[in-house]
Scaffold this motif. Structure first.
Motif, mmCIF file in Angstrom:
data_model
loop_
_atom_site.group_PDB
_atom_site.id
_atom_site.type_symbol
_atom_site.label_atom_id
_atom_site.label_comp_id
_atom_site.label_asym_id
_atom_site.label_seq_id
_atom_site.Cartn_x
_atom_site.Cartn_y
_atom_site.Cartn_z
ATOM 1 N N ASN A 1 0.858 -1.193 0.000
ATOM 2 C CA ASN A 1 0.000 0.000 0.000
ATOM 3 C C ASN A 1 0.898 1.248 0.000
ATOM 4 N N GLU A 2 1.189 1.740 -1.197
ATOM 5 C CA GLU A 2 2.132 2.857 -1.317
ATOM 6 C C GLU A 2 1.579 4.145 -0.701
ATOM 7 N N GLU A 3 0.276 4.307 -0.806
ATOM 8 C CA GLU A 3 -0.314 5.531 -0.240
ATOM 9 C C GLU A 3 -0.042 5.589 1.263
ATOM 10 N N MET A 4 -0.259 4.463 1.939
ATOM 11 C CA MET A 4 -0.033 4.420 3.381
ATOM 12 C C MET A 4 1.446 4.627 3.708
ATOM 13 N N ARG A 5 2.289 3.973 2.933
ATOM 14 C CA ARG A 5 3.734 4.109 3.190
ATOM 15 C C ARG A 5 4.195 5.544 3.000
ATOM 16 N N ASP A 6 3.588 6.225 2.036
ATOM 17 C CA ASP A 6 3.953 7.626 1.812
ATOM 18 C C ASP A 6 3.541 8.531 2.970
ATOM 19 N N LEU A 7 2.456 8.112 3.627
ATOM 20 C CA LEU A 7 1.943 8.968 4.712
ATOM 21 C C LEU A 7 2.598 8.675 6.063
ATOM 22 N N ARG B 1 10.048 11.279 -4.351
ATOM 23 C CA ARG B 1 9.379 10.123 -3.757
ATOM 24 C C ARG B 1 10.272 8.882 -3.856
ATOM 25 N N GLU C 1 -7.110 11.737 8.791
ATOM 26 C CA GLU C 1 -6.153 10.993 7.977
ATOM 27 C C GLU C 1 -5.139 10.270 8.868
#
Lengths: 204, 185
Positions: free
Chosen positions: A6-12, B168, A25
């Motif tokens: 889950n890249e979105e989670m890792r980014d956050l 990123r 969030e």
């Protein structure tokens, strides 16, 4: 080492560790991390790294820097740096020289007007009384029209003292000769020239 | 470290800039208090170890003298970091010339500082610092901005003069290197 897909989670995750996520969030990321061993481990690394990096960074004397920056800013506004730009405004020194020259021009122009007034009065003095019409004023008035600009010349009546009137023709000629080369332009009327009109010989 | 200035704590950066331009020196003090320490951390991540106070001060002086060139499409902090980075690069160039072409070792950025405030054990701190030291300068820069300052990628991209996507990638590569180093033992 495995990583969460889950890249979105890792980014956050770093923003959660930093505390910069909105409450909703942040809760969403926490919920994910609670069920994801990889993200939980990564979050732990991030929180530790953040603490270490912040603690390891040098401490600066914020108060001293603020004072120094404030002084610099105040100094800059009180005494702007002189900058000479090609084709731009003239430097302060040049403006000052020009100001001195303008003052000299004004003095010369004022003297010139006084001389012209004196000569005119001389001529009036030598003119037969028959030239004085019945409506002649009680005082001799000289209107300055040139070289003063219209705004400055309006109503600028000259006052002529006895000493100047008493100058000989030779003295006046010499002064006029000196002023012949003057080509200055009057932009400001000297205050002395705003005095009221005075009596002249034969005017009463 | 917070440096509170009465009446300015709730103001945004833009409001403080406007106040300062209106002649309120307290606004400048508040801006310095808000951003000085993050700038010091960022300078450290760039490998600066000496005269950090001077560097931070120069950053503010330069910023305040050219506020008209500040574009509101980025945050003040991002702009300050950009100025700070240029100053650091200028310093490095100057030092490099002084050393007759001897390259600086940029591999050890965040070392040599004490005062861990008792929050993290010394051994853990050493390991994290060693892990961060293994990153390339760009990875370290991106990682620090993301983790310690919580910057979004688009703002980081402005500071490091790259793209959001590249930043990123740099962040995730840095994260992977650090995790691998820390899990080795």
């Amino acid at each position: 080492m495995t990583e969460c897909l889950n890249e979105e989670m890792r980014d956050l995750l770093p923003l959660l560790a930093h505390g910069s996520l909105e409450a909703a969030e942040a809760e969403r990321v926490r919920m994910h991390s609670a069920g994801c061993a990889e993200c939980a481990a990564e979050l732990a690394v991030l929180e530790t790294s953040r603490l270490v990096l912040r603690a390891s960074a040098p401490r600066v004397d914020v108060a001293a820097i603020a004072a120094a920056v404030g002084q610099s800013a105040a100094g800059a506004s009180a005494a702007p740096v002189l900058r000479v730009e090609r084709g731009g405004a003239k430097p302060v020194a040049a403006v000052a020289r020009r100001s001195v020259w303008r003052s000299r021009q004004l003095l010369a122009a004022a003297a010139s007007l006084l001389i012209v007034a004196s000569l005119s009065l001389r001529l009036l003095d030598r003119t037969p009384s028959s030239n004085e019409g019945p409506s002649a004023p009680d005082t001799a008035t000289v209107i300055a029209t040139d070289p003063a600009p219209p705004a400055a010349a309006a109503g600028s009546e000259l006052s002529v003292g006895d000493a100047l009137v008493d100058l000989t023709s030779d003295d006046l000629s010499a002064l006029l000769t000196e002023l012949e080369g003057f080509d200055g332009k009057i932009t400001i009327e000297p205050a002395a020239m705003r005095q009221p009109v005075v009596d002249t010989p034969g005017s009463r | 470290m917070a440096y509170p200035v009465p009446g300015t704590s709730d103001a945004t950066d833009a409001e403080l800039i406007a106040q300062w331009q209106g002649g309120d020196q307290r606004a400048a003090t508040a801006l310095v208090g808000r951003h000085a320490q993050p700038l010091a951390r960022f300078a450290a991540s760039l490998g600066e170890r000496d005269r950090i106070d001077e560097l931070v001060q120069d950053t503010f002086v330069r910023a305040f003298n050219s506020l008209e060139s500040f574009r509101a499409d980025s945050s003040l902090r991002t702009w300050l970091f950009t100025i700070c980075k240029r100053l650091v690069l200028d310093r490095k160039r100057t030092e490099r010339r002084r050393r007759d072409g001897v390259e600086l070792d940029e591999g050890h950025a965040v070392v040599g500082y004490d005062a861990l405030d008792g929050l993290v054990a010394e051994e853990t701190a050493k390991r994290v610092n060693d892990a961060v030291a293994r990153l390339t300068p760009l990875q370290r820069e991106v990682f620090t901005l993301r983790v310690t300052e919580g910057m979004p990628y688009n703002e980081i991209a402005k500071v490091v003069e790259s793209t959001d996507g590249a930043c990123r990638v740099h962040y995730h590569n840095a994260m992977r290197i650090i995790k691998e180093y820390l899990s080795d033992d």
